[in-house]
Design a protein around this motif. Structure first.
Motif, PDB file in Angstrom:
ATOM      1  N   ALA A 180      76.208  87.217  33.404  1.00 44.13           N
ATOM      2  CA  ALA A 180      76.262  85.757  33.413  1.00 44.13           C
ATOM      3  C   ALA A 180      74.884  85.211  33.768  1.00 44.13           C
ATOM      4  O   ALA A 180      74.389  84.261  33.130  1.00 44.13           O
ATOM      5  N   TYR A 209      72.550  85.885  30.762  1.00 43.53           N
ATOM      6  CA  TYR A 209      72.768  84.945  29.671  1.00 43.53           C
ATOM      7  C   TYR A 209      72.282  83.542  30.015  1.00 43.53           C
ATOM      8  O   TYR A 209      71.689  82.862  29.197  1.00 43.53           O
ATOM      9  N   SER A 210      72.544  83.115  31.234  1.00 44.76           N
ATOM     10  CA  SER A 210      72.160  81.742  31.552  1.00 44.76           C
ATOM     11  C   SER A 210      70.637  81.603  31.610  1.00 44.76           C
ATOM     12  O   SER A 210      70.104  80.528  31.364  1.00 44.76           O
ATOM     13  N   LEU A 238      69.631  82.318  27.237  1.00 49.78           N
ATOM     14  CA  LEU A 238      70.761  82.214  26.316  1.00 49.78           C
ATOM     15  C   LEU A 238      70.293  82.230  24.857  1.00 49.78           C
ATOM     16  O   LEU A 238      70.763  83.018  24.044  1.00 49.78           O
ATOM     17  N   TYR A 269      78.501  86.858  18.468  1.00 47.25           N
ATOM     18  CA  TYR A 269      78.238  86.623  19.899  1.00 47.25           C
ATOM     19  C   TYR A 269      79.146  87.450  20.782  1.00 47.25           C
ATOM     20  O   TYR A 269      78.738  88.029  21.792  1.00 47.25           O
ATOM     21  N   LEU A 281      78.091  90.385  23.381  1.00 44.68           N
ATOM     22  CA  LEU A 281      78.369  90.223  24.807  1.00 44.68           C
ATOM     23  C   LEU A 281      79.020  91.488  25.357  1.00 44.68           C
ATOM     24  O   LEU A 281      78.639  92.004  26.405  1.00 44.68           O
ATOM     25  N   LEU A 292      83.752  85.162  30.909  1.00 47.94           N
ATOM     26  CA  LEU A 292      82.322  84.868  30.713  1.00 47.94           C
ATOM     27  C   LEU A 292      82.077  84.328  29.308  1.00 47.94           C
ATOM     28  O   LEU A 292      81.406  83.309  29.130  1.00 47.94           O
ATOM     29  N   GLY A 293      82.670  85.013  28.299  1.00 50.21           N
ATOM     30  CA  GLY A 293      82.481  84.573  26.919  1.00 50.21           C
ATOM     31  C   GLY A 293      82.995  83.164  26.708  1.00 50.21           C
ATOM     32  O   GLY A 293      82.338  82.335  26.069  1.00 50.21           O
ATOM     33  N   SER A 348      83.358  80.805  28.937  1.00 51.73           N
ATOM     34  CA  SER A 348      82.562  79.789  29.618  1.00 51.73           C
ATOM     35  C   SER A 348      81.186  79.633  28.972  1.00 51.73           C
ATOM     36  O   SER A 348      80.531  78.610  29.151  1.00 51.73           O
ATOM     37  N   LEU A 349      80.774  80.634  28.179  1.00 47.33           N
ATOM     38  CA  LEU A 349      79.513  80.477  27.441  1.00 47.33           C
ATOM     39  C   LEU A 349      79.755  79.734  26.122  1.00 47.33           C
ATOM     40  O   LEU A 349      78.827  79.487  25.361  1.00 47.33           O
TER      41      LEU A 349
END
Lengths: 306, 236, 247
Positions: free
Chosen positions: B33, B36-37, B40, B50, B54, B126-127, B129-130
């Motif tokens: 996380a 990615y953040s 991204l 994606y 991930l 996680l996926g 929320s992304l």
């Protein structure tokens, strides 16, 4: 206490766990050359007290003075002359008995020959080169005792030293402890929950129950406490009671038995004479002796022993 | 009987085991996380799918983490008995010696499976929320998680044997940690080496021979280690 | 004088504890990884292999090993009930604590030395003909040793506090693993003690070769964090050990 100096002395020693007083205002005095039997049922606070005497835990209140020094200030100087064995023996299972003692010897800085000496004292010489994990419980206990003797201490503190020993081992260790003051000038404090054990070695006794010291004196004083009673059986107890109360002896009755405190021989003869002159028939006169175990049970009455 | 044994073993489990079961997958997904953040756009530009990418990313360290988890959990299980010297007591119970180990093994495997399932769930969260969409790749994620689990089975039994067999947990822990580290560098190793198998180098959703090697070796090692453990003398 | 006796006593307790196996594990493992390594740096024959080995050794193994050493050194005091015996000896508790600390440092020194030899062995087996960059690897090994100090202080504290052998290692794994990622951040890496062995060893190697691996933005932060975390963990751990009630 005044002018007398004790080898070990505690004043109002108190330890609290979660609000409960495990040891409460304990005052204990130990003179040089004594074997002090520290007696009490399981859970009475013996081990907690001993841990405080060794500085393993700190008292909530009160002071420990050893060799005239304050334990909280001069712990290390004091510990130099103390040997101890607390509860279960401490050991390194992967090392031999000899190496176990060697880990301590390096710190205590006593000559190497001392290891063989103490092993001999507890009769472990044959097992010295075996790893301690192969030892029986009794052997581990004896190794612990050897460890406590290693530094030739002035004061030896032993918590339940005969735990896990077989009868022969017990007798041997008891004899060994008895000789320590005579042969090596050591002073010994040993705890036990068995009076018989203390009775055979100790010169002085302290009895602890529910964290409080309820008796502390020479063992002979405890033995005297073994209150003797005199029982007399007769045909007419009412007359008997009157006759005896005229002689200033209060009695209790059970069936046609009268019970009174024990009397000197001459007095007994007199009592019997009086009773016979009053026309009473005396059937039996008997004496009852309470054992030390009875006294112990009496003193610690109400304490759960399991 | 087995049930009673498992219940009694469950009572002895240290809280640390449950913490690890949840914290390790959570931490690993948490690291991705962060990854990615931080970058991204860069990461999204690397692969069209994606979700699949991930999964590949979270899987990179999963074999290592899983081996570390199982090493520590097994060691905790064994320490409870070693440190309190209760093996003798256990083996004098009126139960088959093998069952005592099987009960522990059953709980350990269950903890690892739950941890694997949590790993899938955390990855999905996680996926989502992304913003990768609600078309969850549950099948792919489950395959990834299951195949990795099977491929680490040989390590479960090596650790089980070392931890239960030796009082000195230093050996078991060192071996486990060594294996976990080795896995990270096993990419270039020949196929027959077990450290390579959990990496799922043929693709995280492909049933490769590696997985069967893992399963086969795992079963063989279980049998060998259980036979050895039940036959050896109980000394401590 | 007195302290050296406590040290000798601690050293004796390591007999038969199979500690050699643990000391040599990482260097042996790194040698295998080094042999398989395909990383190749054109100008320097040794560099690729050594770098791969340093990464494998320092990223995870070295920090985790500190926990194993710490637990090992307290293991028998917990299981054999020997704390009470050790602590009634006429030495201060601090001496006992620091004797254990120093024994761990010594074991770490052995591991780092073995690692130094391992790099030479791996390269020699691969048939490298250039001279072995001894000074550079030595620098790297030395800085790695320093970087482990705060971790050792923390692990010793945990090991004296927790009775379970695996306990300290669990905490250690939880804190070590993020280090692999955190080490990549020039900002946070130096702030995180568990990333220090990796950062220290790689940076020292490249620095001694006249380069910059780019892991460290600020060497000052690295050293400040290292020294302050060492001080913090040592003080907290030893004070806790000193004050603790041994029941």
């Amino acid at each position: 206490m005044g002018n007398q100096t004790y080898l070990l002395e505690t004043n109002g020693l108190t330890k609290t766990y979660k609000g409960a007083k495990v040891v409460n205002g304990l005052s204990l005095q130990l003179e040089e050359g004594e074997i002090y039997g520290f007696l009490g049922p399981n859970g009475a606070g013996k081990t907690t007290t001993i841990r405080m005497l060794l500085g393993l835990i700190k008292p909530a209140k009160g002071r420990v003075t050893v060799f005239g020094k304050d334990l909280s200030k001069e712990r290390i100087t004091i510990l130099k002359q103390i040997g101890s064995l607390v509860e279960s023996p401490s050991y390194y299972p992967h090392l031999t008995g000899k190496d176990n003692l060697e880990t301590l010897r390096k710190i205590l800085q006593v000559p190497k020959s001392r290891i063989a000496e103490v092993l001999e004292m507890v009769r472990l010489t044959k097992m010295a080169d075996r790893k301690v994990k192969e030892y029986s419980l009794g052997m581990k206990q004896r190794l612990g005792l050897a460890a406590s003797l290693l530094g030739s201490p002035k004061l030896l503190i032993l918590d339940e030293p005969t735990n896990g020993l077989d009868p022969a081992g017990m007798i041997y260790i008891r004899e060994l402890i008895k000789q320590l003051p005579v042969k090596y000038g050591m002073t010994v404090l040993l705890s036990s929950h068995l009076l018989s054990e203390i009775d055979q070695v100790a010169t002085k006794v302290g009895i602890i129950a529910k964290g409080e010291m309820i008796f502390q004196d020479q063992i002979d004083v405890l033995r005297e406490k073994a209150s003797r009673k005199l029982h007399v059986q007769m045909n007419d107890w009412e007359t008997g009671q009157k006759v005896l109360s005229r002689h200033g002896i209060e009695t209790a009755r059970h069936d046609n038995w009268l019970t009174m405190p024990n009397q000197p021989d001459g007095k007994i003869a007199e009592i019997v004479k009086e009773l016979v002159y009053s026309g009473l028939d005396i059937y039996r006169v008997s004496e009852e002796i309470a054992s030390l175990e009875d006294i112990f049970l009496n003193l610690t009455k109400g304490e759960e022993t399991l | 009987m087995m049930r009673a044994l498992i219940q009694s073993d469950l009572m002895k489990v240290k809280k640390m085991v449950w913490v690890m079961m949840i914290a390790f997958p959570a931490g690993l997904v948490g690291l991705q996380a962060v990854n990615y953040s931080l970058r991204l756009d860069h990461l999204l530009g690397l692969h069209d799918d994606y979700w699949y990418f991930l999964l590949e990313n979270v899987h990179i360290f999963w074999p290592t983490i899983l081996v570390l988890t199982l090493t520590l959990i097994i060691s905790l299980f064994a320490s409870v008995e070693h440190e309190t010297h209760t093996w003798t007591k256990l083996f004098s119970l009126p139960v088959n010696n093998g069952k005592i180990y099987l009960s522990k093994l059953a709980i350990i495997l269950t903890v690892l499976i739950v941890s694997s399932v949590l790993f899938v769930i955390f990855s999905m969260i996680l996926g989502l929320s992304l913003g990768f969409g609600s078309d969850l790749p549950l099948m792919a994620a489950s395959q990834m998680s299951l195949y990795t689990f099977i491929a680490v089975l040989p390590f479960v039994f090596i650790q089980f044997w070392l931890s239960m067999g030796f009082t000195n947990q230093g050996i078991a822990l060192t071996t486990g940690i060594a294996n976990a580290v080795f896995i990270m560098y096993a990419v270039d190793m020949p196929t027959w080496l077990p450290w390579r198998w959990p990496l799922l180098l043929e693709g995280i959703t492909t049933i490769a021979p590696d997985i069967f090697y893992g399963l086969g070796t795992g079963v063989v090692l279980t049998v060998i280690s259980l036979i050895h453990l039940t036959r050896k003398d109980v000394t401590a | 004088m007195m302290f050296s006796n406590v040290l000798k006593s601690e050293w004796l307790k390591l007999k038969h504890s199979k500690v050699v196996f643990i000391v040599l594990a990482s260097p042996v493992l790194a040698t295998i990884i080094g042999l398989f390594s395909t990383m190749h740096v054109p100008e320097h024959q040794w560099l690729g292999t050594i770098t791969t080995m340093i990464l494998a050794h320092s990223a995870i193994f070295l920090p985790l090993l500190t926990g194993v050493f710490a637990a090992l050194i307290c293991r028998h005091e917990h299981s054999g009930g020997s704390w009470k015996q050790v602590l009634t000896l006429p030495v201060s508790r601090l001496q006992i604590y620091f004797a254990k600390f120093i024994v761990i440092l010594f074991l770490l020194t052995l591991t780092q030395t073995a690692f130094l030899i391992a790099t030479w062995v791996a390269g020699t087996l691969k048939g490298f003909s250039d001279p072995f960059p001894f000074v550079n690897v030595l620098m790297s090994v030395g800085v790695g040793w320093l970087a482990c100090l705060p971790l050792i202080a923390l692990q010793l504290w945990l090991a004296t506090m927790l009775t379970s052998f695996a306990g300290p290692s669990v905490v250690n794994v939880m804190l070590t693993f993020p280090a692999v990622i955190i080490a990549n951040s020039p900002l946070f890496g130096p702030l995180y003690p568990w990333a220090h062995p990796l950062l220290g060893m790689t940076q020292a190697l490249s620095y001694s070769l006249g380069g910059d691996a780019g892991f460290l933005d600020s060497a000052v932060t690295f050293y400040v964090v290292m020294i302050s975390s060492l001080a913090l963990f040592t003080v907290v751990g030893s004070v806790h050990f000193q004050r603790r009630e041994w029941v």
